[in-house]
Design an enzyme around this catalytic site. Structure first.
Site: not given
Length: 494
Positions: A172, A198-200, A202-203, A260, A268, A292
């Protein structure tokens, strides 16, 4: 029986099958009933959403076309014979209906749902129904049950060490790329730190997107294990090694819905760390008005949930609250963030001080897990490893071991400066807005796209002075980002 034909169509995350509308022996009514079909071959089967085709150039009579995801998951070669039948809804959907009605589910019931989600038996709509029901209310025992179930359905990595460390930020905050500094520091000290990221979605970018600017991140399990054996660490994309695959499916649906919840977040993160073989974990929770987590009360509630689930999963945790009031570093976007990371590791005098300090603080907490280190001296050891060049040497070794990217990283060739509308002092920077502008410019798919933050909170600016610079490799991406910045730049000038 039809034979398989592979179609170069990306239907992520769904399995999709394609059949000719006429000429396959089915009536239109049967086609309508076959909204979802079961495709069965020798020793394997998948459920797939059915799409009807009217052009025989795409798919012919006697063939069943499979999109990229369905073809890979079925695992049979082109031309193999398969049987198709109407797919019955998974039995666990009845449990989802009970959750929608407000019931609390047991461990076995949640495990059944997660197993079917991981098996791609749910449509995105059905997954969304489960996520929304959980967002409405999810008890702490249900969160623990979800975490356990997500670990069980995936792969597990094992390391020959009683101490396997990791660090994770809940995200975030644009530019907060501390993992790429923490990992080489910790590995230079000698602790095992298999960092899968992870890959983005929505960021503007995730750790894997930034590391990919410098090195290969799509590593199979054998390659990943080899890198860890040689260098004590790795900075790789987690999707390739199939850790907590149900989580990947859930994320693909929850992120577009902007769901979220704390419960989903904890399940997660903890499930992936346990599956990756970690024994000790530092969790960074940034708190700020556009982060966040936006209040101290929420931060404490999230910390307690992390502690409860981690303890029951056998994971030792240190949870840190950090400043989430503005972006960290100067760059937002893969190339720009990689530049900042390497500047810190190289001890360059103009490296972003906030990124360096934040990374050292987190690395110190990770090193404090080492019983050989005197309590509380982890920060001093982290600073020593950075200043001596040992962390940089370890990062260069990691890049070489994973496979150095031969392409020199450069910012996008098109750029535009967003300027201050008035003179004053920068009072606030909206993290969410900056992330949206950077993503509109093309990040993370366009590695050179993003934002250079030229001023941070507290800095004085004059009217017309540049606040930040937008980079993109396409005029279209630059135009989208400039339009968004014109609506609201994310900067508040007092």
């Amino acid at each position: 029986m039809p034979v398989i034909r592979r179609l170069p169509i990306d239907t992520h995350p769904e399995n999709t099958a394609f059949l000719l509308r006429r000429g396959n022996g089915y009536s239109a009514e049967q086609f309508q009933a076959l909204r979802k079909i079961r495709v069965t071959g020798t020793g394997c089967e998948i459920l797939a959403t059915l799409a009807l085709v009217d052009d025989e150039a795409i798919i012919g009579a006697g063939e069943i076309g499979l999109g990229e995801q369905a073809f890979r998951r079925l695992g049979l070669p082109e031309g193999a014979e398969v049987a198709i039948a109407q797919a019955r809804p998974p039995a666990s959907l009845e449990l989802v209906r009970r959750k929608i009605e407000g019931e609390t589910l047991g461990e076995a019931e949640i495990a059944a749902i997660v197993a079917d989600i991981a098996g791609h038996l749910y449509s995105p709509m059905e997954i969304a129904a489960f996520l929304v029901a959980c967002a409405g209310f999810m008890s702490t025992p249900e969160t623990l049950a979800l975490t356990k179930a997500m670990v069980e359905v995936g792969n597990h990595l094992h390391w020959d060490s009683p101490l396997v460390v990791d660090k994770h930020c809940i995200g975030g905050i644009p530019g907060n790329r501390t993992s790429m500094i923490v990992v080489p520091i910790v590995a230079a000290h000698g602790l095992i730190c298999p960092k899968t990221s992870s890959r983005a979605i929505t960021s503007p970018c995730g750790t894997a997107d930034v590391m990919e600017v410098l090195a290969e991140v799509d590593l199979g399990e054998d390659k990943l294990a080899d890198v860890v054996a040689r260098e004590s660490a790795v900075l790789a994309w987690g999707g390739r090694v199939n850790l907590s695959p149900a989580d990947d499916v859930l994320i693909s649906v929850e992120r577009p819905l902007r769901l979220d919840t704390f419960e989903q977040m904890v399940a997660s993160i903890i499930s992936k760390k346990v599956a990756a073989g970690s024994t000790h974990l530092v969790i960074d929770i940034p708190v700020g008005p556009t982060a966040k987590v936006r209040s101290q009360d929420d931060a404490v509630r999230l910390r307690k949930l992390f502690e409860y689930v981690a303890r029951h999963m056998g994971l030792v945790t240190t949870i840190v609250f950090s400043d989430g009031s503005q972006p960290v570093g100067r760059g937002v976007g893969p190339v720009l963030e990689a530049r900042d990371v390497m500047a810190v590791l190289r001890n360059e005098p103009d490296a972003p001080a906030d990124l360096r300090d934040h990374a050292l603080m987190l690395a110190g907490h990770v090193l404090d897990f080492d019983p050989a280190i005197e309590g509380g001296s982890g920060y001093a050891r982290a600073a020593e490893l950075l200043a001596s060049g040992a962390a940089l040497a370890k990062m260069e070794a990691l890049i070489s071991a994973q496979g150095r990217n031969p392409v020199k990283p450069v910012p996008g060739k098109h750029h535009y400066d967003v300027v201050a509308p008035a003179s004053g002092r920068i009072a606030a920077i909206d993290c969410e807005r900056i992330a949206r502008i950077a993503r509109s410019a093309g990040a993370p798919l366009d590695k050179g796209a993003g934002i250079d933050l030229l001023h941070k909170v507290g800095a004085p600016v004059r009217q017309g002075e540049a606040l930040f610079r937008i980079h993109a490799n396409s005029q279209t991406g630059l135009g989208f980002a400039c339009e968004l910045a014109a609506e609201a730049s994310g900067y508040t000038i007092a």
